[in-house]
Write an enzyme that holds these catalytic residues in place. Sequence first.
Site, PDB file in Angstrom:
ATOM      1  N   GLU A   1      -6.982  -4.603  -7.168  1.00 41.45           N
ATOM      2  CA  GLU A   1      -6.963  -4.225  -5.640  1.00 41.45           C
ATOM      3  C   GLU A   1      -7.238  -5.438  -5.036  1.00 41.45           C
ATOM      4  O   GLU A   1      -8.401  -6.340  -4.994  1.00 41.45           O
ATOM      5  CB  GLU A   1      -8.051  -3.266  -5.450  1.00 41.45           C
ATOM      6  CG  GLU A   1      -8.040  -2.856  -3.861  1.00 41.45           C
ATOM      7  CD  GLU A   1      -8.929  -1.562  -3.743  1.00 41.45           C
ATOM      8  OE1 GLU A   1      -9.547  -1.455  -2.594  1.00 41.45           O
ATOM      9  OE2 GLU A   1      -9.271  -0.954  -4.543  1.00 41.45           O
TER      10      GLU A   1
ATOM     11  N   SER B   1      -7.328  -0.049   1.017  1.00 43.18           N
ATOM     12  CA  SER B   1      -6.982  -0.579  -0.399  1.00 43.18           C
ATOM     13  C   SER B   1      -5.392  -0.939  -0.428  1.00 43.18           C
ATOM     14  O   SER B   1      -4.707  -0.432   0.245  1.00 43.18           O
ATOM     15  CB  SER B   1      -7.100   0.211  -1.527  1.00 43.18           C
ATOM     16  OG  SER B   1      -8.527   0.960  -1.471  1.00 43.18           O
TER      17      SER B   1
ATOM     18  N   ARG C   1       0.764  -1.242   0.072  1.00 44.14           N
ATOM     19  CA  ARG C   1      -0.071   0.017   0.074  1.00 44.14           C
ATOM     20  C   ARG C   1       0.899   1.227   0.137  1.00 44.14           C
ATOM     21  O   ARG C   1       1.910   1.375   0.867  1.00 44.14           O
ATOM     22  CB  ARG C   1      -0.936   0.073   1.186  1.00 44.14           C
ATOM     23  CG  ARG C   1      -1.679   1.251   1.107  1.00 44.14           C
ATOM     24  CD  ARG C   1      -2.812   1.296   2.501  1.00 44.14           C
ATOM     25  NE  ARG C   1      -3.339   2.835   2.796  1.00 44.14           N
ATOM     26  CZ  ARG C   1      -4.239   3.228   1.929  1.00 44.14           C
ATOM     27  NH1 ARG C   1      -4.938   2.328   1.063  1.00 44.14           N
ATOM     28  NH2 ARG C   1      -4.710   4.277   2.253  1.00 44.14           N
TER      29      ARG C   1
END
EC number: 2.4.2.-
Length: 258
Positions: A130, A79, A25
């Site tokens: 994702e 995410s 991330r």
Amino acid sequence: MVKIIFVFFIFLSSFSYANDDKLYRADSRPPDEIKQSGGLMPRGQSEYFDRGTQMNINLYDHARGTQTGFVRHDDGYVSTSISLRSAHLVGQTILSGHSTYYIYVIATAPNMFNVNDVLGAYSPHPDEQEVSALGGIPYSQIYGWYRVHFGVLDEQLHRNRGYRDRYYSNLDIAPAADGYGLAGFPPEHRAWREEPWIHHAPPGCGNAPRSSMSNTCDEKTQSLGVKFLDEYQSKVKRQIFSGYQSDIDTHNRIKDEL
């Protein structure tokens, strides 16, 4: 310009990306701030504590974001990307205004869903590949981080001393089937009448009858998500306790041998 882009991708390819048990991330916040926050928490959590707004545990809403392209204020997911390469590209896109940002390396866990696998043809941004973490990512789940300065990714991985391998070493992301009921399509969305979601539609979604007049499709999806998150947290707690018990047993065995 073409030459610059070509060199950029050669540089990225020099890193190892193939690690199935790690996710990535890009984030503008430094590690100390992430640690102080308890990890990578969803935006909806702070909204819940600040304003009492309920977190939205709806994967479809999360994947779509807002009309302006930003994260929803009540979002219950965080995410992540499936590779260092994709996280770097995301960082260069959404964090280009920052001279320095970080790419966090994260252990997998069953509160995470592959968005494309769960939403299938209805995934709004399939190219992003994702994986979304329901309820966020604790600091102990962060393996380490890379520093990115003016777009250049450091070769050194900074290990997180707070990472706890024993909690996450045997965990993987949730199978797609576990996420179908949490997909969060609108009540009349055609996906609820198609494979595979038709077999997992919560009451009030698609052709699935309501369990009561008060339970709407969105409400039932929300309650299923809360239940799923509670069960996941209980599983991690059991794994933590098991690890502590193993340490105690080992200590007692060594003590007896002495």
